[in-house]
Design a protein around this motif. Sequence first.
Motif, PDB file in Angstrom:
ATOM      1  N   UNK A   9      -2.161  -8.320  40.926  1.00  0.00           N
ATOM      2  CA  UNK A   9      -1.095  -9.160  41.487  1.00  0.00           C
ATOM      3  C   UNK A   9      -1.507  -9.879  42.773  1.00  0.00           C
ATOM      4  N   UNK A  10      -2.317 -10.924  42.649  1.00  0.00           N
ATOM      5  CA  UNK A  10      -2.732 -11.668  43.835  1.00  0.00           C
ATOM      6  C   UNK A  10      -1.511 -12.200  44.577  1.00  0.00           C
ATOM      7  N   UNK A  11      -1.567 -12.178  45.891  1.00  0.00           N
ATOM      8  CA  UNK A  11      -0.447 -12.543  46.767  1.00  0.00           C
ATOM      9  C   UNK A  11       0.775 -11.663  46.524  1.00  0.00           C
ATOM     10  N   UNK A  12       0.554 -10.446  45.969  1.00  0.00           N
ATOM     11  CA  UNK A  12       1.630  -9.468  45.758  1.00  0.00           C
ATOM     12  C   UNK A  12       2.790 -10.047  44.948  1.00  0.00           C
ATOM     13  N   UNK A  21       6.604 -26.325  31.081  1.00  0.00           N
ATOM     14  CA  UNK A  21       7.037 -27.084  32.261  1.00  0.00           C
ATOM     15  C   UNK A  21       7.500 -26.143  33.365  1.00  0.00           C
ATOM     16  N   UNK A  22       6.614 -25.302  33.876  1.00  0.00           N
ATOM     17  CA  UNK A  22       7.081 -24.375  34.904  1.00  0.00           C
ATOM     18  C   UNK A  22       7.323 -25.061  36.246  1.00  0.00           C
ATOM     19  N   UNK A  23       8.447 -24.768  36.820  1.00  0.00           N
ATOM     20  CA  UNK A  23       8.765 -25.184  38.184  1.00  0.00           C
ATOM     21  C   UNK A  23       8.908 -23.887  38.963  1.00  0.00           C
ATOM     22  N   UNK A  24       7.855 -23.522  39.703  1.00  0.00           N
ATOM     23  CA  UNK A  24       7.848 -22.228  40.366  1.00  0.00           C
ATOM     24  C   UNK A  24       8.736 -22.230  41.607  1.00  0.00           C
ATOM     25  N   UNK A  25       9.449 -21.129  41.832  1.00  0.00           N
ATOM     26  CA  UNK A  25      10.338 -21.044  42.983  1.00  0.00           C
ATOM     27  C   UNK A  25       9.574 -20.807  44.282  1.00  0.00           C
ATOM     28  N   UNK A  26      10.237 -21.075  45.373  1.00  0.00           N
ATOM     29  CA  UNK A  26       9.706 -20.792  46.705  1.00  0.00           C
ATOM     30  C   UNK A  26      10.342 -19.506  47.214  1.00  0.00           C
ATOM     31  N   UNK A  27       9.570 -18.723  47.937  1.00  0.00           N
ATOM     32  CA  UNK A  27      10.111 -17.534  48.591  1.00  0.00           C
ATOM     33  C   UNK A  27      10.856 -18.007  49.843  1.00  0.00           C
ATOM     34  N   UNK A  28      12.125 -17.638  49.968  1.00  0.00           N
ATOM     35  CA  UNK A  28      12.919 -18.037  51.136  1.00  0.00           C
ATOM     36  C   UNK A  28      12.438 -17.324  52.396  1.00  0.00           C
ATOM     37  N   UNK A  29      12.378 -15.987  52.344  1.00  0.00           N
ATOM     38  CA  UNK A  29      11.994 -15.191  53.514  1.00  0.00           C
ATOM     39  C   UNK A  29      10.728 -14.379  53.266  1.00  0.00           C
ATOM     40  N   UNK A  30      10.386 -14.174  52.013  1.00  0.00           N
ATOM     41  CA  UNK A  30       9.269 -13.300  51.675  1.00  0.00           C
ATOM     42  C   UNK A  30       9.699 -11.865  51.489  1.00  0.00           C
ATOM     43  N   UNK A  31      10.980 -11.582  51.758  1.00  0.00           N
ATOM     44  CA  UNK A  31      11.508 -10.221  51.603  1.00  0.00           C
ATOM     45  C   UNK A  31      12.288 -10.038  50.310  1.00  0.00           C
ATOM     46  N   UNK A  32      12.455 -11.099  49.530  1.00  0.00           N
ATOM     47  CA  UNK A  32      13.207 -11.005  48.282  1.00  0.00           C
ATOM     48  C   UNK A  32      12.397 -10.211  47.254  1.00  0.00           C
ATOM     49  N   UNK A  33      13.074  -9.386  46.439  1.00  0.00           N
ATOM     50  CA  UNK A  33      12.359  -8.685  45.377  1.00  0.00           C
ATOM     51  C   UNK A  33      11.989  -9.606  44.215  1.00  0.00           C
ATOM     52  N   UNK A  46       3.496  -4.716  44.669  1.00  0.00           N
ATOM     53  CA  UNK A  46       2.649  -4.114  45.685  1.00  0.00           C
ATOM     54  C   UNK A  46       1.432  -5.013  45.888  1.00  0.00           C
ATOM     55  N   UNK A  47       0.721  -4.781  46.960  1.00  0.00           N
ATOM     56  CA  UNK A  47      -0.466  -5.549  47.275  1.00  0.00           C
ATOM     57  C   UNK A  47      -1.528  -5.372  46.193  1.00  0.00           C
ATOM     58  N   UNK A  48      -2.310  -6.392  45.944  1.00  0.00           N
ATOM     59  CA  UNK A  48      -3.344  -6.308  44.910  1.00  0.00           C
ATOM     60  C   UNK A  48      -4.373  -5.220  45.201  1.00  0.00           C
ATOM     61  N   UNK A 113      10.630  -4.989  45.773  1.00  0.00           N
ATOM     62  CA  UNK A 113       9.808  -5.572  46.826  1.00  0.00           C
ATOM     63  C   UNK A 113       8.357  -5.126  46.815  1.00  0.00           C
ATOM     64  N   UNK A 114       8.052  -4.025  46.131  1.00  0.00           N
ATOM     65  CA  UNK A 114       6.684  -3.500  46.061  1.00  0.00           C
ATOM     66  C   UNK A 114       6.419  -2.911  44.686  1.00  0.00           C
ATOM     67  N   UNK A 115       6.833  -3.612  43.659  1.00  0.00           N
ATOM     68  CA  UNK A 115       6.784  -3.092  42.298  1.00  0.00           C
ATOM     69  C   UNK A 115       5.363  -2.834  41.817  1.00  0.00           C
ATOM     70  N   UNK A 116       5.204  -1.718  41.095  1.00  0.00           N
ATOM     71  CA  UNK A 116       3.964  -1.474  40.354  1.00  0.00           C
ATOM     72  C   UNK A 116       4.234  -1.599  38.862  1.00  0.00           C
ATOM     73  N   UNK A 117       5.523  -1.700  38.508  1.00  0.00           N
ATOM     74  CA  UNK A 117       5.926  -1.885  37.120  1.00  0.00           C
ATOM     75  C   UNK A 117       7.148  -2.795  37.081  1.00  0.00           C
ATOM     76  N   UNK A 118       7.053  -3.827  36.230  1.00  0.00           N
ATOM     77  CA  UNK A 118       8.103  -4.847  36.116  1.00  0.00           C
ATOM     78  C   UNK A 118       8.531  -4.929  34.654  1.00  0.00           C
ATOM     79  N   UNK A 119       9.837  -4.901  34.412  1.00  0.00           N
ATOM     80  CA  UNK A 119      10.392  -5.081  33.074  1.00  0.00           C
ATOM     81  C   UNK A 119      11.296  -6.306  33.092  1.00  0.00           C
TER      82      UNK A 119
END
Length: 126
Positions: A9-12, A21-33, A46-48, A113-119
């Motif tokens: 997960x580069x850049x966590x 046609x992906x339009x990727x979102x911006x992180x508002x604060x960086x604290x969003x999950x 989590x960090x790479x 915010x620090x996932x090691x597993x995403x569903x």
Amino acid sequence: MDRQLRVTPLNAQVAIFSPGAPEFPEWETGDEPAVATTTAILVATRDDLAGPVTVRVDTDTAALDGFTTVLGTTLMIPDGVIAFGSFLSGEIERMPLPTAGAHLATVSVDVPGEASSVLVTLTPAT
């Protein structure tokens, strides 16, 4: 129907997106999950350096025990294919869906915010 991929997960972060046609979102604060647009979702991980992250996309499973739902949104998938994984590291899986168009997307993680597993559960919007 489901698929799973372990990625660096580069850049966590990991992504779930419409590859046409992906339009990727911006992180508002960086604290969003997680953050989303109508065609893409980014999930904070989590960090790479902490190791790979598992990303699972399913079309008929609810959140697992020990997982927390961090986002519910509508995702437009016009070509009926969803892509997911680490866009930045080039570790991407593509999965055909039973239908094209709008899908309700529910994102659940083991550690918000620090996932090691995403569903990610995708169901056609009615």
